[in-house]
Every structure is written in C-alpha cells, then in structure tokens.
Enzyme design. Structure first.
Site, PDB file in Angstrom:
ATOM      1  N   LYS A  53       0.845  -1.206   0.000  1.00 44.83           N
ATOM      2  CA  LYS A  53       0.000   0.000   0.000  1.00 44.83           C
ATOM      3  C   LYS A  53       0.875   1.248   0.000  1.00 44.83           C
ATOM      4  O   LYS A  53       0.612   2.214  -0.726  1.00 44.83           O
ATOM      5  CB  LYS A  53      -0.941  -0.009   1.222  1.00 44.83           C
ATOM      6  N   GLN A  97      -4.236  -1.374   9.727  1.00 43.10           N
ATOM      7  CA  GLN A  97      -4.288  -2.689   9.072  1.00 43.10           C
ATOM      8  C   GLN A  97      -4.958  -3.722   9.979  1.00 43.10           C
ATOM      9  O   GLN A  97      -4.623  -3.845  11.163  1.00 43.10           O
ATOM     10  CB  GLN A  97      -2.863  -3.134   8.690  1.00 43.10           C
ATOM     11  N   ASP A 120     -10.843   3.513   4.855  1.00 40.27           N
ATOM     12  CA  ASP A 120     -11.364   2.146   4.772  1.00 40.27           C
ATOM     13  C   ASP A 120     -12.894   2.120   4.794  1.00 40.27           C
ATOM     14  O   ASP A 120     -13.496   1.058   4.626  1.00 40.27           O
ATOM     15  CB  ASP A 120     -10.859   1.322   5.973  1.00 40.27           C
TER      16      ASP A 120
HETATM   17  N1  GUN Z   1      -6.990  -6.316   6.072  1.00 38.34           N
HETATM   18  C1  GUN Z   1      -7.384  -6.987   4.963  1.00 38.34           C
HETATM   19  N2  GUN Z   1      -7.979  -6.148   4.085  1.00 38.34           N
HETATM   20  C2  GUN Z   1      -7.954  -4.920   4.660  1.00 38.34           C
HETATM   21  C3  GUN Z   1      -8.427  -3.634   4.237  1.00 38.34           C
HETATM   22  O1  GUN Z   1      -8.999  -3.444   3.154  1.00 38.34           O
HETATM   23  N3  GUN Z   1      -8.220  -2.617   5.129  1.00 38.34           N
HETATM   24  C4  GUN Z   1      -7.603  -2.803   6.342  1.00 38.34           C
HETATM   25  N4  GUN Z   1      -7.464  -1.756   7.122  1.00 38.34           N
HETATM   26  N5  GUN Z   1      -7.165  -3.989   6.751  1.00 38.34           N
HETATM   27  C5  GUN Z   1      -7.338  -5.042   5.911  1.00 38.34           C
END
Ligand code: GUN
Length: 289
Positions: A53, A97, A120
């Site tokens: 990311k 995350q 998110d």
């Molecule tokens: N863990 C797996 N997918 C995601 C996501 O899209 N956002 C976040 N914050 N954690 C994740």
C-alpha cells in the site's frame, strides 16, 4: 465456453492514472495527500500488505507516514495515536491494518478514526452513509469489485448474486453496493445450508473465504456463463491462491478474476482513490470553516 479473465492489474492502472492526475491538482493547491498507516505486531502477511500500500502511494505521489507498533500495543495507546492522527492536518487518510492483536478491539479502534479520514470506510458514520447510498468513502475491496463490473460492462440489474462472506470489510458493504445496482443479493456464511445450491443458481458469485481447507469453489458449483469474483487469498506451498479452482471454473464461467492479479490490485487502487478524496474533502473543510 471458455470465459474471460478479469484483469485487475489493468483496471487498477487506469484508476491509478486518474488518482495521479488528482494528486497533481491538489499539489497545485499546495496539498500533498498523505496516508498514515498503522501496523500492530509482526504478522508477515499484514506487513507485506502495508508495504504494498505504501509503495502504491509513492507511485502516484501520495506521501505516507508509517506507524509500526509492537504486538503488545494497548488500546489506550492506540486511542491516543488515532487522536493524534485525527488532529494532524498533514494527514488526510488513516489506515489501521486488520486484523488486530486480541487486546485491541476492532470496533473501538476503527470507530475512533475521524470519518473524514476514514479511507477504509469502516466508521459507523461512513457505514451508515453506505447503507443509505450516500457514502463518499467506501470500503476498498467492495468498491474495487464494483469498478471491475463497470470496466467490463457487467450489468448487475436483476442478477442473482451470491456473496460468500459476511464481514464488515467485504460482505456487508458489498451487499449494499450491489443492492444499489438492483441486483438480488444473497449473503452466505459458515451456517448457510445448501451453499452449493445457492452457488449453482447464481449469475454472479463473490467468494471471500481464504482457506482452501474449508472451501474451494469448483466447476460443479457454477452455472454456465456465471461471473466469478475471487476475493480469497491464502498461501499454498509459497504461492498465493484464491478460493476458486480457476483453471476449471473458467471453462464454464463467462468471467473470472485470477488470484493474484484480480481483486487485490483493485483494493490498493481504491485506497489511493479514497486518500485523494479525503484530501479533497479536507480542502473543502478548510475553505468552509
Ligand atoms: N486487512 C485486509 N484487508 C484490509 C483492508 O482493506 N483494510 C484494512 N485496514 N485492513 C485489511
């Protein structure tokens, strides 16, 4: 019939091009979009996701602030960190995350993020907007899947959709986004009876299990010409694999997303899009207050 691969890498590049242009425009207004990433503990898969990311941000001109925290980080410490990031005008998006270690509550943590920086789309405020079809910041994986449907001109109106997942990150928001497009949506989960029958009558199947010992979507579960979206990710002998038996299912389906190279790149692309959106919102907010 052999179906077509849905190429998430290609679609993600087109989203990133739009994001790059939006970043340039914001920079003309002296705003450099910035994403704060928060990673607790040392789970290697989560660390890889966060690194990917951050790299994607850097590719389009978004800066990142990296917060790597010890596995024993407390809820109180997490709350203070989020409060600081909420107040920091140079930070436009906050990504914590998931999953989190057991001592950290997912709802307490995500709901503390300012809805304006919630890239998110997981805060109760943004979830509420999503249900009302008014969301601006939507969860990245579901909105990435919606982009794939749009790019490949896959019409959802009246279609029978089966989603195999009921999480806040994937299944629940996707249900609402697809309902908004007038699909007839069924959410399946671990207690669903007759999962195979649900799948066999579906025009579109979206599966997000990520554990091939529990579930593999095989050819016999798929209707001729169905569209299959694979959100599952798991490691099998060092290789990344999805929920779908791709090589056999594509012989029967009309479209299938591969793993890797399907939904994954779209999740990241939508995170970038949400971050520039959050930066634009911050500009409006400054101008109007
Ligand atoms: N863990 C797996 N997918 C995601 C996501 O899209 N956002 C976040 N914050 N954690 C994740």
């Amino acid at each position: 019939m052999t179906g077509q691969k849905i190429d998430g890498v290609v679609v993600a590049i087109s989203v990133k091009d739009i994001v790059r242009a939006a970043v340039k425009e914001l920079q003309n207004d002296r705003i450099t979009p910035c994403l704060a990433t928060v990673l607790v503990g040392d789970d290697p898969a989560s660390a890889t996701y966060v690194r990917n990311k951050q790299k994607a941000c850097s590719d389009v001109g978004i800066t990142t602030k990296d917060h790597k925290l010890p596995a024993m980080f407390s809820q109180k410490e997490m709350n203070s960190l989020i409060d600081l990031l909420n107040k920091d005008d140079t930070v436009h998006g906050i990504l914590v995350q998931l999953p989190l270690p057991v001592q950290l509550d997912e709802f307490t943590t995500t709901s503390r993020i300012s809805p304006l920086k919630d890239v998110d789309g997981l805060t109760p405020y943004n979830m509420g907007l999503l249900i009302s079809s008014k969301a601006i910041l939507k969860p990245c994986t579901p909105s990435g899947i919606m982009e794939l449907f749009e790019y490949y001109k896959i019409d959802l109106e009246g279609k029978d959709v089966v989603i195999i997942n009921r999480s806040n990150l994937v299944g629940k928001p996707l249900y609402n986004l697809m309902l908004e497009k007038n699909a007839t949506v069924t959410t399946c989960h671990s207690r669903t009876r007759n999962l195979k029958e649900h799948c066999q009558r579906a025009d579109i199947i979206i599966t997000a299990i990520g554990d091939r010992k529990k579930f593999i979507l095989t050819e016999d579960m798929v209707k001729e010409g169905a569209v299959i979206i694979d959100v599952g990710t798991a490691r099998l002998e060092e290789k990344l694999v999805g929920d779908v038996d791709y090589d056999n299912v594509i012989k029967k389906a009309s479209y299938v997303t591969p793993v890797p190279g399907g939904v994954g790149p779209m999740t990241i692309a939508m995170l970038l899009k949400n971050t520039v959106t959050a930066a634009s919102i911050s500009k409006e907010f400054v101008q109007h207050n």
